[in-house]
Design a protein around this motif. Structure first.
Motif, PDB file in Angstrom:
ATOM      1  N   MET A  97       0.873  -0.815   0.195  1.00  0.00           N
ATOM      2  CA  MET A  97       0.066   0.076   0.029  1.00  0.00           C
ATOM      3  C   MET A  97       0.672   1.342  -0.115  1.00  0.00           C
ATOM      4  SD  MET A  97      -3.230  -1.076   2.798  1.00  0.00           S
ATOM      5  CE  MET A  97      -3.372  -0.216   2.611  1.00  0.00           C
ATOM      6  N   LEU A  98       1.987   1.332   0.418  1.00  0.00           N
ATOM      7  CA  LEU A  98       3.126   2.263   1.029  1.00  0.00           C
ATOM      8  C   LEU A  98       3.900   2.298  -0.670  1.00  0.00           C
ATOM      9  CD1 LEU A  98       5.350   2.497   3.256  1.00  0.00           C
ATOM     10  CD2 LEU A  98       3.966   3.988   3.538  1.00  0.00           C
ATOM     11  N   LEU A  99       3.936   1.245  -1.456  1.00  0.00           N
ATOM     12  CA  LEU A  99       4.403   1.423  -2.736  1.00  0.00           C
ATOM     13  C   LEU A  99       3.557   2.302  -4.020  1.00  0.00           C
ATOM     14  CD1 LEU A  99       6.368   1.005  -4.708  1.00  0.00           C
ATOM     15  CD2 LEU A  99       6.211  -1.629  -4.860  1.00  0.00           C
ATOM     16  N   GLU A 100       2.116   1.763  -3.151  1.00  0.00           N
ATOM     17  CA  GLU A 100       1.276   1.863  -4.270  1.00  0.00           C
ATOM     18  C   GLU A 100       0.867   3.780  -3.898  1.00  0.00           C
ATOM     19  OE1 GLU A 100      -2.827   4.192  -5.815  1.00  0.00           O
ATOM     20  OE2 GLU A 100      -1.974   3.306  -2.882  1.00  0.00           O
ATOM     21  N   ALA A 101       0.800   3.924  -2.705  1.00  0.00           N
ATOM     22  CA  ALA A 101       0.692   5.885  -2.388  1.00  0.00           C
ATOM     23  C   ALA A 101       2.230   6.283  -3.075  1.00  0.00           C
ATOM     24  CB  ALA A 101       0.611   5.764  -1.578  1.00  0.00           C
ATOM     25  N   PHE A 102       2.923   5.749  -3.103  1.00  0.00           N
ATOM     26  CA  PHE A 102       4.201   6.335  -3.610  1.00  0.00           C
ATOM     27  C   PHE A 102       4.529   6.680  -5.215  1.00  0.00           C
ATOM     28  CE2 PHE A 102       8.711   5.722  -5.565  1.00  0.00           C
ATOM     29  CZ  PHE A 102       8.828   7.034  -5.106  1.00  0.00           C
ATOM     30  N   LEU A 103       3.560   5.598  -5.907  1.00  0.00           N
ATOM     31  CA  LEU A 103       3.483   5.697  -7.252  1.00  0.00           C
ATOM     32  C   LEU A 103       2.572   6.646  -7.544  1.00  0.00           C
ATOM     33  CD1 LEU A 103       3.942   1.906  -8.080  1.00  0.00           C
ATOM     34  CD2 LEU A 103       5.727   3.908  -8.319  1.00  0.00           C
ATOM     35  N   LEU A 111      -3.461   8.632  -4.152  1.00  0.00           N
ATOM     36  CA  LEU A 111      -3.666   9.937  -5.091  1.00  0.00           C
ATOM     37  C   LEU A 111      -4.557  11.073  -4.086  1.00  0.00           C
ATOM     38  CD1 LEU A 111      -3.650  10.573  -8.397  1.00  0.00           C
ATOM     39  CD2 LEU A 111      -5.615   9.869  -8.480  1.00  0.00           C
ATOM     40  N   LEU A 112      -4.826  10.265  -3.231  1.00  0.00           N
ATOM     41  CA  LEU A 112      -5.642  12.003  -2.310  1.00  0.00           C
ATOM     42  C   LEU A 112      -4.794  12.632  -1.859  1.00  0.00           C
ATOM     43  CD1 LEU A 112      -8.898   9.481  -1.105  1.00  0.00           C
ATOM     44  CD2 LEU A 112      -8.529  11.475  -2.882  1.00  0.00           C
ATOM     45  N   ILE A 113      -3.204  11.724  -1.023  1.00  0.00           N
ATOM     46  CA  ILE A 113      -2.512  12.361  -0.242  1.00  0.00           C
ATOM     47  C   ILE A 113      -1.841  13.482  -2.008  1.00  0.00           C
ATOM     48  CG2 ILE A 113      -0.321  12.027   0.529  1.00  0.00           C
ATOM     49  CD1 ILE A 113      -1.323   9.612   2.228  1.00  0.00           C
ATOM     50  N   LYS A 114      -1.394  12.737  -2.619  1.00  0.00           N
ATOM     51  CA  LYS A 114      -0.903  14.122  -4.179  1.00  0.00           C
ATOM     52  C   LYS A 114      -1.863  15.128  -4.107  1.00  0.00           C
ATOM     53  CE  LYS A 114       0.848  13.869  -8.333  1.00  0.00           C
ATOM     54  NZ  LYS A 114       0.031  15.169  -8.687  1.00  0.00           N
TER      55      LYS A 114
END
Length: 288
Positions: free
Chosen positions: A218-224, A240-243
């Motif tokens: 999940m962290l890797l997905e968030a980073f991508l 994506l929402l964090i971005k």
């Protein structure tokens, strides 16, 4: 019924009892359950669509109408966080399953066959460990396009190496046991022995590692997603929402706070549940 006539608890019952005695793991499981139910039932808890826009309303802070506020396009952030959780959790689980299928199969055959085959397969793992995983995933996404299915496969394809080593070390010990030698003597094929006798006996470490792999995925997905290579709009994920929230932090801080809190809660819950399972499955940790 007297105390002496009661049947002793089974291994599964003992594991469940030890897990339930771990208060932190139990709290993590409750929080994780709430997050999963909220994400999967997002359409039941919010009257809005995750992609519905109200440009006239624009970006506003939390209100009774919009509990988490709205973004600059007037989209309800509560709805987008719930739907984003559905995507993030799905990516975490699906990519972990891909990693487990590859890692368990690879590690089981490597450990069981041994000899030069084992040395060759482990050298391949060592070489792959030298590659920067994130760069490898980015290359896959760029070459084959950005879609949710490829995201599962790409992340899963770089998360199986540690599982392969864990399974191999377990198999190296199991294959020396008498029932495995008996199965070999009876002429059972290698795939049959691995599927029927070996894999069921390494499920404990596999389950524990799976619960610890999901948060890293999940962290890797968030980073991508933060780099723009993960989930694509109008679909949302916590990454994506964090971005989007980080880009608008100074004007609309709630856009970062709420998805960040949900992602943090999910990662914390998964980690403490994984630790609780590890302790529960480790019978040596039980106090006399």
């Amino acid at each position: 019924m007297t105390q002496s006539s009661r049947k002793p608890p089974t291994h599964v019952q003992s594991v469940i009892k030890r897990f339930l005695e771990n208060r932190l793991a139990l709290v993590g499981l409750i929080v994780l359950t709430i997050l999963v139910i909220g994400s999967l039932g997002a359409h039941l808890f919010s009257p809005y669509s995750y992609s519905a826009q109200d440009l006239g309303y624009g970006a506003r802070g939390p209100t009774l109408k919009h509990l988490f506020g709205t973004d600059p396009l007037g989209r309800d952030l509560f709805t987008r966080v719930l739907f984003g959780g559905r995507v993030s959790i799905l990516v975490g689980v699906a990519a972990t399953l891909v990693a487990l299928c590859i890692g368990v199969t690879y590690g089981a055959f490597s450990g069981f066959l041994g000899g030069w085959v084992d040395r060759l397969l482990m050298r391949v793992v060592d070489i792959l460990y030298a590659f920067p995983f994130t760069i490898f995933v980015i290359i896959l996404m760029v070459l084959f396009g950005r879609n949710i299915v490829l995201l599962f496969c790409a992340i899963g394809a770089v998360e199986w190496l540690t599982m392969a080593r864990i399974v191999r070390s377990q198999v190296m010990g199991i294959k020396k046991l008498e029932y495995i030698e008996a199965a070999i003597t009876m002429g059972q094929s290698t795939p049959t022995i691995i599927i029927r006798h070996i894999v069921p006996n390494v499920l404990g470490p596999v389950i524990v590692y799976a619960t610890l792999t999901i948060p890293s995925v999940m962290l890797l997905e968030a980073f991508l997603s933060f780099l723009g290579l993960g989930v694509q709009p109008p679909m949302s994920s916590w990454g994506l929402l964090i971005k989007e929230g980080a880009d608008a932090l100074e004007e609309y801080p709630w856009m970062l706070i709420f998805p960040g809190c949900f992602l943090s809660a999910a990662l914390f819950s998964l980690n403490v549940v994984g630790d609780g399972l590890r302790d529960a499955l480790d019978s040596t940790s039980v106090k006399e």
